[in-house]
Enzyme design. Sequence first.
Site, PDB file in Angstrom:
ATOM      1  N   SER A  30     -10.695   0.855   3.239  1.00  0.00           N
ATOM      2  CA  SER A  30      -9.940   0.635   4.481  1.00  0.00           C
ATOM      3  C   SER A  30      -9.367   1.958   4.957  1.00  0.00           C
ATOM      4  O   SER A  30      -8.605   2.592   4.224  1.00  0.00           O
ATOM      5  CB  SER A  30      -8.787  -0.335   4.244  1.00  0.00           C
ATOM      6  OG  SER A  30      -9.272  -1.529   3.714  1.00  0.00           O
ATOM      7  N   GLU A  90      -4.387   4.557   6.127  1.00  0.00           N
ATOM      8  CA  GLU A  90      -4.103   4.297   4.712  1.00  0.00           C
ATOM      9  C   GLU A  90      -4.545   5.499   3.880  1.00  0.00           C
ATOM     10  O   GLU A  90      -3.926   5.852   2.887  1.00  0.00           O
ATOM     11  CB  GLU A  90      -4.857   3.041   4.254  1.00  0.00           C
ATOM     12  CG  GLU A  90      -4.673   2.760   2.786  1.00  0.00           C
ATOM     13  CD  GLU A  90      -5.404   1.522   2.312  1.00  0.00           C
ATOM     14  OE1 GLU A  90      -5.180   0.438   2.850  1.00  0.00           O
ATOM     15  OE2 GLU A  90      -6.221   1.676   1.385  1.00  0.00           O
ATOM     16  N   ARG A 145       0.827  -1.224   0.000  1.00  0.00           N
ATOM     17  CA  ARG A 145       0.000   0.000   0.000  1.00  0.00           C
ATOM     18  C   ARG A 145       0.857   1.269   0.000  1.00  0.00           C
ATOM     19  O   ARG A 145       0.522   2.258   0.674  1.00  0.00           O
ATOM     20  CB  ARG A 145      -0.939   0.045   1.207  1.00  0.00           C
ATOM     21  CG  ARG A 145      -1.897  -1.097   1.307  1.00  0.00           C
ATOM     22  CD  ARG A 145      -2.971  -1.075   0.222  1.00  0.00           C
ATOM     23  NE  ARG A 145      -3.944  -2.098   0.511  1.00  0.00           N
ATOM     24  CZ  ARG A 145      -3.864  -3.353   0.057  1.00  0.00           C
ATOM     25  NH1 ARG A 145      -2.875  -3.722  -0.735  1.00  0.00           N
ATOM     26  NH2 ARG A 145      -4.805  -4.234   0.360  1.00  0.00           N
TER      27      ARG A 145
HETATM   28  P1  FAD Z   1      -7.872   9.838  -4.788  1.00  0.00           P
HETATM   29  O1  FAD Z   1      -8.615   9.395  -3.589  1.00  0.00           O
HETATM   30  O2  FAD Z   1      -8.491  10.862  -5.659  1.00  0.00           O
HETATM   31  O3  FAD Z   1      -6.396  10.146  -4.489  1.00  0.00           O
HETATM   32  C1  FAD Z   1      -5.633   9.320  -3.640  1.00  0.00           C
HETATM   33  C2  FAD Z   1      -4.214   9.884  -3.536  1.00  0.00           C
HETATM   34  O4  FAD Z   1      -3.544   9.756  -4.783  1.00  0.00           O
HETATM   35  C3  FAD Z   1      -4.204  11.388  -3.215  1.00  0.00           C
HETATM   36  O5  FAD Z   1      -3.054  11.644  -2.432  1.00  0.00           O
HETATM   37  C4  FAD Z   1      -4.050  12.041  -4.581  1.00  0.00           C
HETATM   38  O6  FAD Z   1      -3.439  13.311  -4.514  1.00  0.00           O
HETATM   39  C5  FAD Z   1      -3.168  11.040  -5.300  1.00  0.00           C
HETATM   40  N1  FAD Z   1      -3.417  10.980  -6.751  1.00  0.00           N
HETATM   41  C6  FAD Z   1      -4.575  10.679  -7.375  1.00  0.00           C
HETATM   42  N2  FAD Z   1      -4.410  10.695  -8.702  1.00  0.00           N
HETATM   43  C7  FAD Z   1      -3.114  11.036  -8.918  1.00  0.00           C
HETATM   44  C8  FAD Z   1      -2.341  11.238 -10.097  1.00  0.00           C
HETATM   45  N3  FAD Z   1      -2.848  11.086 -11.309  1.00  0.00           N
HETATM   46  N4  FAD Z   1      -1.034  11.602  -9.934  1.00  0.00           N
HETATM   47  C9  FAD Z   1      -0.488  11.751  -8.704  1.00  0.00           C
HETATM   48  N5  FAD Z   1      -1.174  11.576  -7.565  1.00  0.00           N
HETATM   49  C10 FAD Z   1      -2.478  11.233  -7.674  1.00  0.00           C
HETATM   50  N6  FAD Z   1      -7.691   0.333  -2.278  1.00  0.00           N
HETATM   51  C11 FAD Z   1      -6.965  -0.807  -2.446  1.00  0.00           C
HETATM   52  O7  FAD Z   1      -5.738  -0.758  -2.536  1.00  0.00           O
HETATM   53  N7  FAD Z   1      -7.579  -2.022  -2.492  1.00  0.00           N
HETATM   54  C12 FAD Z   1      -8.911  -2.173  -2.396  1.00  0.00           C
HETATM   55  O8  FAD Z   1      -9.425  -3.283  -2.466  1.00  0.00           O
HETATM   56  C13 FAD Z   1      -9.701  -0.997  -2.200  1.00  0.00           C
HETATM   57  N8  FAD Z   1     -11.041  -1.083  -2.048  1.00  0.00           N
HETATM   58  C14 FAD Z   1     -11.772   0.043  -1.805  1.00  0.00           C
HETATM   59  C15 FAD Z   1     -13.149  -0.100  -1.627  1.00  0.00           C
HETATM   60  C16 FAD Z   1     -13.934   1.025  -1.382  1.00  0.00           C
HETATM   61  C17 FAD Z   1     -15.411   0.859  -1.166  1.00  0.00           C
HETATM   62  C18 FAD Z   1     -13.331   2.309  -1.379  1.00  0.00           C
HETATM   63  C19 FAD Z   1     -14.177   3.540  -1.187  1.00  0.00           C
HETATM   64  C20 FAD Z   1     -11.958   2.449  -1.556  1.00  0.00           C
HETATM   65  C21 FAD Z   1     -11.165   1.307  -1.769  1.00  0.00           C
HETATM   66  N9  FAD Z   1      -9.778   1.403  -1.945  1.00  0.00           N
HETATM   67  C22 FAD Z   1      -9.039   0.263  -2.147  1.00  0.00           C
HETATM   68  C23 FAD Z   1      -9.092   2.696  -1.867  1.00  0.00           C
HETATM   69  C24 FAD Z   1      -9.097   3.489  -3.207  1.00  0.00           C
HETATM   70  O9  FAD Z   1     -10.158   3.126  -4.018  1.00  0.00           O
HETATM   71  C25 FAD Z   1      -7.788   3.326  -3.980  1.00  0.00           C
HETATM   72  O10 FAD Z   1      -6.702   3.765  -3.212  1.00  0.00           O
HETATM   73  C26 FAD Z   1      -7.805   4.112  -5.299  1.00  0.00           C
HETATM   74  O11 FAD Z   1      -6.633   3.821  -6.051  1.00  0.00           O
HETATM   75  C27 FAD Z   1      -7.906   5.623  -5.108  1.00  0.00           C
HETATM   76  O12 FAD Z   1      -8.136   6.199  -6.370  1.00  0.00           O
HETATM   77  P2  FAD Z   1      -8.735   7.660  -6.536  1.00  0.00           P
HETATM   78  O13 FAD Z   1      -8.646   8.017  -7.972  1.00  0.00           O
HETATM   79  O14 FAD Z   1     -10.059   7.744  -5.911  1.00  0.00           O
HETATM   80  O15 FAD Z   1      -7.663   8.485  -5.718  1.00  0.00           O
HETATM   81  P1  NAP Z   2     -10.573 -10.310   4.297  1.00  0.00           P
HETATM   82  O1  NAP Z   2     -10.590 -11.242   3.126  1.00  0.00           O
HETATM   83  O2  NAP Z   2     -11.662 -10.386   5.314  1.00  0.00           O
HETATM   84  O3  NAP Z   2      -9.166 -10.452   5.026  1.00  0.00           O
HETATM   85  C1  NAP Z   2      -8.856  -9.638   6.164  1.00  0.00           C
HETATM   86  C2  NAP Z   2      -7.411  -9.227   6.072  1.00  0.00           C
HETATM   87  O4  NAP Z   2      -6.590 -10.373   6.143  1.00  0.00           O
HETATM   88  C3  NAP Z   2      -7.130  -8.527   4.781  1.00  0.00           C
HETATM   89  O5  NAP Z   2      -6.840  -7.197   5.068  1.00  0.00           O
HETATM   90  C4  NAP Z   2      -5.979  -9.282   4.138  1.00  0.00           C
HETATM   91  O6  NAP Z   2      -4.817  -8.500   3.929  1.00  0.00           O
HETATM   92  C5  NAP Z   2      -5.626 -10.370   5.111  1.00  0.00           C
HETATM   93  N1  NAP Z   2      -5.654 -11.658   4.373  1.00  0.00           N
HETATM   94  C6  NAP Z   2      -6.701 -12.489   4.235  1.00  0.00           C
HETATM   95  N2  NAP Z   2      -6.333 -13.596   3.552  1.00  0.00           N
HETATM   96  C7  NAP Z   2      -5.034 -13.432   3.237  1.00  0.00           C
HETATM   97  C8  NAP Z   2      -4.093 -14.229   2.544  1.00  0.00           C
HETATM   98  N3  NAP Z   2      -4.412 -15.413   2.028  1.00  0.00           N
HETATM   99  N4  NAP Z   2      -2.842 -13.748   2.388  1.00  0.00           N
HETATM  100  C9  NAP Z   2      -2.496 -12.570   2.901  1.00  0.00           C
HETATM  101  N5  NAP Z   2      -3.351 -11.762   3.564  1.00  0.00           N
HETATM  102  C10 NAP Z   2      -4.600 -12.192   3.743  1.00  0.00           C
HETATM  103  O7  NAP Z   2     -10.517  -8.810   3.752  1.00  0.00           O
HETATM  104  P2  NAP Z   2     -11.647  -7.922   3.060  1.00  0.00           P
HETATM  105  O8  NAP Z   2     -11.868  -6.736   3.870  1.00  0.00           O
HETATM  106  O9  NAP Z   2     -12.820  -8.742   2.638  1.00  0.00           O
HETATM  107  O10 NAP Z   2     -10.902  -7.441   1.752  1.00  0.00           O
HETATM  108  C11 NAP Z   2     -10.600  -8.344   0.716  1.00  0.00           C
HETATM  109  C12 NAP Z   2      -9.452  -7.810  -0.105  1.00  0.00           C
HETATM  110  O11 NAP Z   2      -9.813  -6.522  -0.643  1.00  0.00           O
HETATM  111  C13 NAP Z   2      -8.185  -7.580   0.702  1.00  0.00           C
HETATM  112  O12 NAP Z   2      -7.077  -7.908  -0.107  1.00  0.00           O
HETATM  113  C14 NAP Z   2      -8.214  -6.121   1.021  1.00  0.00           C
HETATM  114  O13 NAP Z   2      -6.909  -5.550   1.141  1.00  0.00           O
HETATM  115  C15 NAP Z   2      -8.931  -5.536  -0.184  1.00  0.00           C
HETATM  116  N6  NAP Z   2      -9.660  -4.309   0.208  1.00  0.00           N
HETATM  117  C16 NAP Z   2      -8.953  -3.174   0.368  1.00  0.00           C
HETATM  118  C17 NAP Z   2      -9.595  -2.002   0.702  1.00  0.00           C
HETATM  119  C18 NAP Z   2      -8.814  -0.716   0.801  1.00  0.00           C
HETATM  120  O14 NAP Z   2      -9.424   0.346   0.860  1.00  0.00           O
HETATM  121  N7  NAP Z   2      -7.509  -0.774   0.810  1.00  0.00           N
HETATM  122  C19 NAP Z   2     -10.959  -1.988   0.917  1.00  0.00           C
HETATM  123  C20 NAP Z   2     -11.651  -3.177   0.772  1.00  0.00           C
HETATM  124  C21 NAP Z   2     -10.992  -4.348   0.420  1.00  0.00           C
HETATM  125  P3  NAP Z   2      -4.593  -7.558   2.634  1.00  0.00           P
HETATM  126  O15 NAP Z   2      -5.446  -6.373   2.884  1.00  0.00           O
HETATM  127  O16 NAP Z   2      -3.146  -7.270   2.740  1.00  0.00           O
HETATM  128  O17 NAP Z   2      -4.962  -8.314   1.414  1.00  0.00           O
END
Ligand code: FAD
Ligand code: NAP
Length: 339
Positions: A235, A331, A164
């Site tokens: 998250s 995050e 991340r």
């Molecule tokens: P923004 O929120 O608009 O920006 C995020 C950051 O990036 C800010 O600092 C911004 O300045 C910078 N930025 C944006 N665009 C650029 C650019 N072109 N150049 C330079 N900097 C830039 N994230 C995960 O990793 N895994 C997931 O599974 C995941 N699931 C999500 C589920 C939900 C319901 C939600 C709401 C969010 C989730 N996220 C997840 C977080 C998010 O969607 C990601 O981090 C996504 O990449 C953010 O994109 P954005 O365009 O909305 O960025």
């Molecule tokens: P989940 O499957 O309930 O798992 C809970 C946590 O345990 C996750 O954060 C995941 O880490 C870790 N995990 C589970 N199984 C794993 C494996 N086999 N190996 C390594 N790590 C494991 O999580 P969830 O909330 O439903 O989300 C599912 C996936 O979507 C995850 O990968 C999560 O990161 C991603 N997600 C991200 C965001 C965001 O905003 N960043 C939001 C929603 C979902 P990791 O997070 O490192 O995978």
Amino acid sequence: MKPVQKISLKEYNTFNIDVNALYSFFCKSEKDLFEILKSDFVREKKIIILGGGSNLLFTGDVEDVLILMRNKGIEIVEKDKETVFVKASAGEIWDEFVDWCVNNSYGGIENLSLIPGTVGASPVQNIGAYGVEVKDVIEELEAVNIKTGEKKVFKNIECNFAYRSSIFKNELKKQYIIINVTFKLSKLSKLTLAYGNLQNEINKNNPSIRDVREAVIRIRESKLPNPKLLPNAGSFFKNPIISNQQFETLIQKFPELVSFPVGENKIKLAAGQLIDLCGFKGQKEKGVGVHEKQALVIVNYDNADGKTILKFSEKIQQSVFEKFNVKIEREINVYSAEF
Ligand code: FAD
Ligand code: NAP
């Protein structure tokens, strides 16, 4: 180009925070970006980049210049029998891009289905889900230096990708604007299915990348709140990574903790579980709360402002620290006027 003056950002961030941006530019092309950066109005001012607003929290009006990345385009730059290199503009919607790749049978990002936001933001925090991180398929990206206006190619290795995290969230934070990303995708069916219940959810022999995408969407829809209905930014915290030694002490006291080894002498804990064990799951106060199915997600239930959400998140961090002696880091990105 002239900025649009004073717009509400409520519909531009998934937390639905109703703050104003005083000067906004909607950047629809690379040419727009160069014009914006060299305009007299922008030079010497601080700049904030916005994609889909799904990974940030506004705690006050944005007085700096806001650039909303809306440049579009998907182009195949090279392909052979096994591999295809696809360049996508920063303003493309991430999940529409995943769908395009799946429709063309280009594999590698199907596990990252339904993540909100834009292509340009995907490298910033090295988005990840279901066992795949975007760093696994990024070949290179192009970004513009905000100060000099110069374009630079960053090869994958130069992005310092980590869990991340990337160079754009750390050393080069707020210094570069990503304008496009080139992905190295596979025309062969190489699937990543080991994560959690993904394989069971697919429940099929020889699944296709379309099957994987559909299964990921089903799992996500069953447990993650849709930001259009329950405003959130996914998250709120990262999963903490601790040393084996600290883990050994912790597991004596809390044998129920789930853990995942990451590299040498390091263990990843599930922040959601720590928050849940502190009793926050489903808890609400002052219009903000922790989602009832996923404790890592903070939800803006009733038009809470950014400061209230931030305060609530700090209470969670404090509580987790007191109980487990583990620091959980945010995050999401916080933007305040003084930032
Ligand atoms: P923004 O929120 O608009 O920006 C995020 C950051 O990036 C800010 O600092 C911004 O300045 C910078 N930025 C944006 N665009 C650029 C650019 N072109 N150049 C330079 N900097 C830039 N994230 C995960 O990793 N895994 C997931 O599974 C995941 N699931 C999500 C589920 C939900 C319901 C939600 C709401 C969010 C989730 N996220 C997840 C977080 C998010 O969607 C990601 O981090 C996504 O990449 C953010 O994109 P954005 O365009 O909305 O960025
Ligand atoms: P989940 O499957 O309930 O798992 C809970 C946590 O345990 C996750 O954060 C995941 O880490 C870790 N995990 C589970 N199984 C794993 C494996 N086999 N190996 C390594 N790590 C494991 O999580 P969830 O909330 O439903 O989300 C599912 C996936 O979507 C995850 O990968 C999560 O990161 C991603 N997600 C991200 C965001 C965001 O905003 N960043 C939001 C929603 C979902 P990791 O997070 O490192 O995978």
